[in-house]
Design an enzyme around this catalytic site. Structure first.
Site, PDB file in Angstrom:
ATOM      1  N   PRO A 195      37.451  42.454  -6.321  1.00 58.13           N
ATOM      2  CA  PRO A 195      36.640  43.393  -5.532  1.00 58.13           C
ATOM      3  C   PRO A 195      36.148  42.907  -4.171  1.00 58.13           C
ATOM      4  O   PRO A 195      34.948  42.772  -3.933  1.00 58.13           O
ATOM      5  CB  PRO A 195      35.483  43.693  -6.467  1.00 58.13           C
ATOM      6  CG  PRO A 195      35.312  42.437  -7.263  1.00 58.13           C
ATOM      7  CD  PRO A 195      36.721  41.935  -7.481  1.00 58.13           C
ATOM      8  N   CYS A 196      37.061  42.728  -3.242  1.00 64.65           N
ATOM      9  CA  CYS A 196      36.663  42.346  -1.888  1.00 64.65           C
ATOM     10  C   CYS A 196      35.920  43.490  -1.197  1.00 64.65           C
ATOM     11  O   CYS A 196      35.196  43.250  -0.229  1.00 64.65           O
ATOM     12  CB  CYS A 196      37.868  41.892  -1.075  1.00 64.65           C
ATOM     13  SG  CYS A 196      39.237  43.040  -1.040  1.00 64.65           S
ATOM     14  N   HIS A 197      36.064  44.706  -1.718  1.00 67.04           N
ATOM     15  CA  HIS A 197      35.341  45.842  -1.133  1.00 67.04           C
ATOM     16  C   HIS A 197      33.829  45.716  -1.327  1.00 67.04           C
ATOM     17  O   HIS A 197      33.058  46.379  -0.646  1.00 67.04           O
ATOM     18  CB  HIS A 197      35.841  47.169  -1.724  1.00 67.04           C
ATOM     19  CG  HIS A 197      35.676  47.298  -3.197  1.00 67.04           C
ATOM     20  ND1 HIS A 197      36.599  46.785  -4.091  1.00 67.04           N
ATOM     21  CD2 HIS A 197      34.702  47.852  -3.950  1.00 67.04           C
ATOM     22  CE1 HIS A 197      36.199  47.041  -5.328  1.00 67.04           C
ATOM     23  NE2 HIS A 197      35.050  47.687  -5.269  1.00 67.04           N
TER      24      HIS A 197
END
Length: 166
Positions: free
Chosen positions: A134-136
């Protein structure tokens, strides 16, 4: 052997790339998950085999995530990247669903100095596993949405899905 498939999602048609694995649920370890027009996204290569069945478990989990029924993935990944990138990516995997952290917080989690924030951002931008890693969930220190290889609109879509306030 490298296998791939595509699936429809709220983010557009996703490209999933993996390697056959005796230990992965469903028999495939995920190597890349790309959205349309993604900066540095995966592109199907000669010699790869299209095999939707190999991704049945991964597609199921992604579907459950997009439907709001799954908050944590249980997917085996293909190891890639430099040691520094792997440390950053491992830190991404610890960010809980529905929360955000700053790039500086990611740097601190891996024991890097504040001066390493730009390098952390570069490593996050090279994440080959959008959505599932989850780089978001990483935002600017001011709370602003910054940087996302899939585009800021998709980053906002994912954060909205997870009910992260604007």
């Amino acid at each position: 052997m490298t296998v791939y498939t595509t699936m429809d999602s709220p983010l557009g048609r996703l490209l999933l790339v993996g390697e056959e694995s005796a230990t992965a649920k469903g028999g495939t370890a995920l190597a890349a998950l790309s959205v349309p027009d993604q900066k540095y996204g995966a592109v199907v290569q000669a010699g790869w085999r299209e095999d939707a069945d190999a991704f049945r478990e991964i597609v199921s989990q992604l579907g459950s995530y997009f439907d709001g029924r799954l908050t944590a993935f249980d997917i085996e990944y293909v190891t890639s990247g430099s040691d520094f990138q792997r440390r950053v990516w491992k830190a991404l995997e610890t960010i809980p669903y529905g929360t955000t952290v700053s790039y500086g917080e990611v740097a601190a989690r891996i024991g890097a100095s504040r001066a390493a924030v730009r390098a952390v951002g570069t490593a996050i931008g090279a994440n080959p596993l959008l959505v599932v890693r989850p780089c978001h969930r990483v935002i600017g220190a001011s709370g602003a949405l910054t940087g996302y290889a899939g585009g800021l609109e998709r980053k906002r879509q994912l954060l909205d899905l997870e009910d992260v306030p604007s």
